[in-house]
Design a protein around this motif. Structure first.
Motif, PDB file in Angstrom:
ATOM      1  N   ARG A 161      17.983  17.891 -10.842  1.00 27.35           N
ATOM      2  CA  ARG A 161      17.170  17.445  -9.707  1.00 27.35           C
ATOM      3  C   ARG A 161      17.058  15.925  -9.696  1.00 27.35           C
ATOM      4  O   ARG A 161      17.116  15.297  -8.631  1.00 27.35           O
ATOM      5  CB  ARG A 161      15.785  18.087  -9.783  1.00 27.35           C
ATOM      6  N   THR A 194      10.156  11.165 -12.886  1.00 31.39           N
ATOM      7  CA  THR A 194       9.305  12.351 -13.015  1.00 31.39           C
ATOM      8  C   THR A 194      10.122  13.560 -13.454  1.00 31.39           C
ATOM      9  O   THR A 194       9.712  14.320 -14.343  1.00 31.39           O
ATOM     10  CB  THR A 194       8.608  12.633 -11.680  1.00 31.39           C
ATOM     11  N   CYS A 195      11.280  13.736 -12.834  1.00 30.70           N
ATOM     12  CA  CYS A 195      12.137  14.883 -13.189  1.00 30.70           C
ATOM     13  C   CYS A 195      12.589  14.805 -14.644  1.00 30.70           C
ATOM     14  O   CYS A 195      12.647  15.832 -15.340  1.00 30.70           O
ATOM     15  CB  CYS A 195      13.339  14.932 -12.264  1.00 30.70           C
ATOM     16  N   ALA A 219       3.616  14.482 -18.050  1.00 31.24           N
ATOM     17  CA  ALA A 219       4.349  15.208 -17.014  1.00 31.24           C
ATOM     18  C   ALA A 219       3.435  15.538 -15.829  1.00 31.24           C
ATOM     19  O   ALA A 219       3.826  15.355 -14.661  1.00 31.24           O
ATOM     20  CB  ALA A 219       4.952  16.485 -17.597  1.00 31.24           C
ATOM     21  N   HIS A 220       2.219  16.013 -16.098  1.00 28.64           N
ATOM     22  CA  HIS A 220       1.275  16.321 -15.022  1.00 28.64           C
ATOM     23  C   HIS A 220       0.905  15.053 -14.250  1.00 28.64           C
ATOM     24  O   HIS A 220       0.800  15.079 -13.014  1.00 28.64           O
ATOM     25  CB  HIS A 220       0.016  16.974 -15.605  1.00 28.64           C
ATOM     26  N   ILE A 244       3.913  14.066 -11.982  1.00 26.52           N
ATOM     27  CA  ILE A 244       4.042  14.965 -10.825  1.00 26.52           C
ATOM     28  C   ILE A 244       2.976  14.639  -9.783  1.00 26.52           C
ATOM     29  O   ILE A 244       3.236  14.655  -8.566  1.00 26.52           O
ATOM     30  CB  ILE A 244       3.950  16.433 -11.274  1.00 26.52           C
ATOM     31  N   LYS A 245       1.778  14.316 -10.247  1.00 20.61           N
ATOM     32  CA  LYS A 245       0.698  13.981  -9.326  1.00 20.61           C
ATOM     33  C   LYS A 245       1.001  12.688  -8.559  1.00 20.61           C
ATOM     34  O   LYS A 245       0.678  12.562  -7.381  1.00 20.61           O
ATOM     35  CB  LYS A 245      -0.611  13.832 -10.108  1.00 20.61           C
ATOM     36  N   VAL A 257       9.576  15.770 -16.933  1.00 17.12           N
ATOM     37  CA  VAL A 257       9.372  17.223 -16.940  1.00 17.12           C
ATOM     38  C   VAL A 257      10.509  17.910 -17.696  1.00 17.12           C
ATOM     39  O   VAL A 257      10.288  18.873 -18.440  1.00 17.12           O
ATOM     40  CB  VAL A 257       9.265  17.749 -15.504  1.00 17.12           C
ATOM     41  N   TYR A 272      15.807  20.371 -14.107  1.00 10.46           N
ATOM     42  CA  TYR A 272      15.077  19.155 -13.742  1.00 10.46           C
ATOM     43  C   TYR A 272      15.947  17.913 -13.872  1.00 10.46           C
ATOM     44  O   TYR A 272      15.819  16.978 -13.082  1.00 10.46           O
ATOM     45  CB  TYR A 272      13.803  19.034 -14.575  1.00 10.46           C
ATOM     46  N   ASP A 286       4.234  11.185  -8.034  1.00  2.94           N
ATOM     47  CA  ASP A 286       5.412  11.334  -7.164  1.00  2.94           C
ATOM     48  C   ASP A 286       6.365  12.330  -7.807  1.00  2.94           C
ATOM     49  O   ASP A 286       7.098  12.000  -8.739  1.00  2.94           O
ATOM     50  CB  ASP A 286       6.104   9.983  -6.955  1.00  2.94           C
ATOM     51  N   LYS A 287       6.370  13.553  -7.288  1.00  6.10           N
ATOM     52  CA  LYS A 287       7.199  14.597  -7.901  1.00  6.10           C
ATOM     53  C   LYS A 287       8.676  14.429  -7.589  1.00  6.10           C
ATOM     54  O   LYS A 287       9.520  15.071  -8.212  1.00  6.10           O
ATOM     55  CB  LYS A 287       6.710  15.968  -7.456  1.00  6.10           C
ATOM     56  N   TYR A 288       9.010  13.555  -6.600  1.00  7.87           N
ATOM     57  CA  TYR A 288      10.404  13.372  -6.214  1.00  7.87           C
ATOM     58  C   TYR A 288      10.969  12.045  -6.698  1.00  7.87           C
ATOM     59  O   TYR A 288      11.855  11.474  -6.066  1.00  7.87           O
ATOM     60  CB  TYR A 288      10.539  13.498  -4.692  1.00  7.87           C
TER      61      TYR A 288
END
Length: 580
Positions: free
Chosen positions: A357, A334-335, A321-322, A325-326, A338, A354, A328-330
């Motif tokens: 999102r 990734t969502c 997850a980290h 996010i590093k 998480v 999430y 591309d959090k969008y």
């Protein structure tokens, strides 16, 4: 945002407008209509205009869908330019083939123009009733001024690939897509659209295979086969093809021997195949290799997070997850990663946030709908769970997880006939998955249909019921019916499965020759299901004069704190009195 959406739509319309004629009296033109294309457009101009107009219609369709609340109304929304594009591209297509001796590049469809024509046909043939005769005739009148001599039908396709649409004889979508691929086989989007057609209509498989023969040795054809096998849950076939592509062979792969040995895409597809087969350890190893080869890759990493979630590996899932996010959090992936992390921590509300999102970023993201349904089910919000699962099956009717989730939800609501209907859908898609048959068996049992329940559990056992649910239920049903022989076999198999699970958890390997009945009975951990099994086996062996095995089963129950302990003591005294 809405302003960004409008700017995209205007850009598509502006691109389409660069290749079209202009009407003098604009007041008579509908705001949805577009002027016909310019005369003597090059093949590139035809493609650019058609694709831009199609994308502008898709953007408008998405905006209309977002404003509708009724799921049924959403399914009726169509691309407003489909009928116009159908007529224009049909005219270009027929015109080019009625003048095959003309070597000019104008008014011809290149591979990409054929691709756009193919996706237009796919959309129209999927919902033919949505395009009215009026819209077709209207579109025809606008294009007739720019195209002449277009009444000659296509006659060179040697397969039954015509489609009758409101008086028009137009070719089938798959035949046009294949023509595009033969001219340019590297268009992966065309392969994906062709695969969608093959999945939705299995009757075209033989035609597609025949038409693709000219490029059947091309490596893109093998990538297409892998994708199709995975979508149809033919995972063993997909693995066989991928292993050849990765490691090479002289059979049927003369031009790509080991060429894709370092392909992260194939490595992740191989992981997905093993994930579908529920071989999580092998799938995890392949995903780790794919991640090492391309550290910036997020495609299908959400499937990797599903594996870590099932294995309850919080540390690895947190690290993934980290990492996501590093990068591309969008990204929807990734969502979802998480969201799985928070779900594993039992923070279901945050997990739902999430997943929502992810759906804001991509409304058609299948995994997010299914996983959000799971979360709502955990939160006992059955109405929201049903809505999420229904949206998932609307996007992909072959998603067995969503059908299975619907069955679970209705079973919780005690609407068993509804649950049975959805479980049947899941079984049709995964007939070799023991969990689906166990779910059906439980539903039949609740409906007091014992014979159907027994048949379902037997199918589960035949499909390697690794969790032992079916064997335990079958043993109970056989015992209640007085069939002690079959009940004893099922109870023994349950003990063997439980013992094998213990060995897997402790990383101890044991040959099948060493796993005899005595070893299993002496070493298996005893909980309530195992105590019931041991007590029945003790009675069975006593009745058959096998006193040593009966004594062994009874002795295993002497340390068990449940009521089976006292029954075992009584049985043990009875056996010893018989021996003495």
């Amino acid at each position: 945002t809405k302003s960004k959406s409008n700017s995209y739509s205007k850009s598509h319309n502006r691109a389409a407008g660069s290749g079209q004629q202009y009407w003098k009296n604009k007041a008579k033109v509908s705001d949805l209509a577009n002027p016909p294309p310019k005369q003597n457009l090059t093949s590139y101009g035809i493609y650019l205009r058609a694709y831009a107009l199609y994308m502008a219609g898709e953007r408008r369709k998405e905006e209309e869908i977002l404003e509708l609340r009724d799921p049924l109304e959403r399914t009726t929304v169509q691309n407003v330019y489909l009928s116009q594009l159908l007529m224009e591209l049909s005219n270009f297509y027929n015109h080019a083939h009625s003048n095959q001796n003309n070597n000019h590049e104008s008014d011809k469809l290149d591979p990409f123009g054929l691709y756009v024509y193919g996706i237009i046909l796919k959309e129209i043939q999927k919902t033919p009733s949505s395009i009215t005769t009026t819209s077709l005739s209207s579109s025809s009148s606008t294009t007739s001024t720019s195209m002449k001599n277009t009444t000659s039908p296509r006659t060179t396709i040697a397969t039954p690939s015509k489609y009758h649409h409101h008086g028009l004889n137009i070719p089938s979508a798959y035949s046009i897509l294949i023509q595009s691929l033969i001219l340019y086989p590297y268009n992966w989007s065309a392969w994906l659209d062709l695969a969608e057609l093959c999945i939705s209509d299995t009757s075209i498989h033989s035609d597609v295979e025949e038409l693709l023969k000219p490029i059947s040795d091309h490596w893109m054809y093998h990538f297409f086969c892998v994708h199709l096998f995975l979508e149809n849950q033919a995972n063993e076939n997909a693995i066989m093809v991928m292993e050849r592509l990765l490691h090479g062979t002289t059979e049927n792969f003369n031009n790509c021997k080991g060429f894709f040995v370092k392909s992260p895409y194939l490595q992740s597809q191989l992981a997905v195949a093993y994930y579908n087969m529920r071989d999580f350890d092998t799938a995890q190893a392949h995903f780790a290799m794919s991640k090492d080869r391309d550290v910036f890759r997020l495609d299908q990493m959400d499937v990797y997070s599903n594996i870590l979630y099932v294995k309850e590996d919080k540390v690895a899932l947190s690290s993934l997850a980290h990492h996501a996010i590093k990068l591309d959090k969008y990204r929807p992936e990734t969502c979802c990663i998480v969201g799985n992390y928070y779900s594993l921590k039992a923070q279901h509300e945050k997990a739902v946030q999430y997943f929502q999102r992810a759906l804001k970023l991509d409304r058609s993201y299948l995994s997010a709908w299914t996983l959000m349904g799971h979360e709502y089910l955990e939160m006992k919000n059955t109405a929201a769970a049903i809505e999420a699962y229904r949206r998932a099956v609307d996007i992909n009717p072959r998603d067995y997880r969503a059908w299975y989730g619907l069955g679970q939800t209705y079973e919780i609501m005690n609407m068993l006939l509804y649950a049975l209907f959805y479980y049947r859908k899941a079984v049709e898609l995964r007939p070799y998955d023991a969990r689906m048959w166990c779910a059906m068996g439980g539903c039949y049992l609740s409906l007091d249909r014992r014979n159907d329940a027994m048949r379902s559990y037997e199918r589960a056992v035949a499909n390697h019921d690794a969790e032992g649910i079916a064997t335990k239920k079958l043993a109970m049903l056989y015992r209640e019916d007085g069939d002690t022989e079959r009940a004893a076999r099922c109870y023994l198999r349950h003990l063997e499965l439980r013992y094998q699970s213990q060995l897997n958890q402790s990383s101890i390997s044991l040959d099948s020759e060493d796993m005899n009945v005595r070893v299993v009975i002496s070493s298996v951990n005893v909980d309530e299901p195992e105590a019931e099994a041991l007590l029945h086996l003790a009675s069975y062996h006593r009745d058959h004069g096998e006193f040593e095995m009966a004594i062994l089963c009874c002795e295993r129950l002497l340390d068990y704190p449940g009521p089976e302990k006292e029954e075992a003591k009584v049985l043990l005294r009875e056996i010893r009195s018989i021996i003495d």
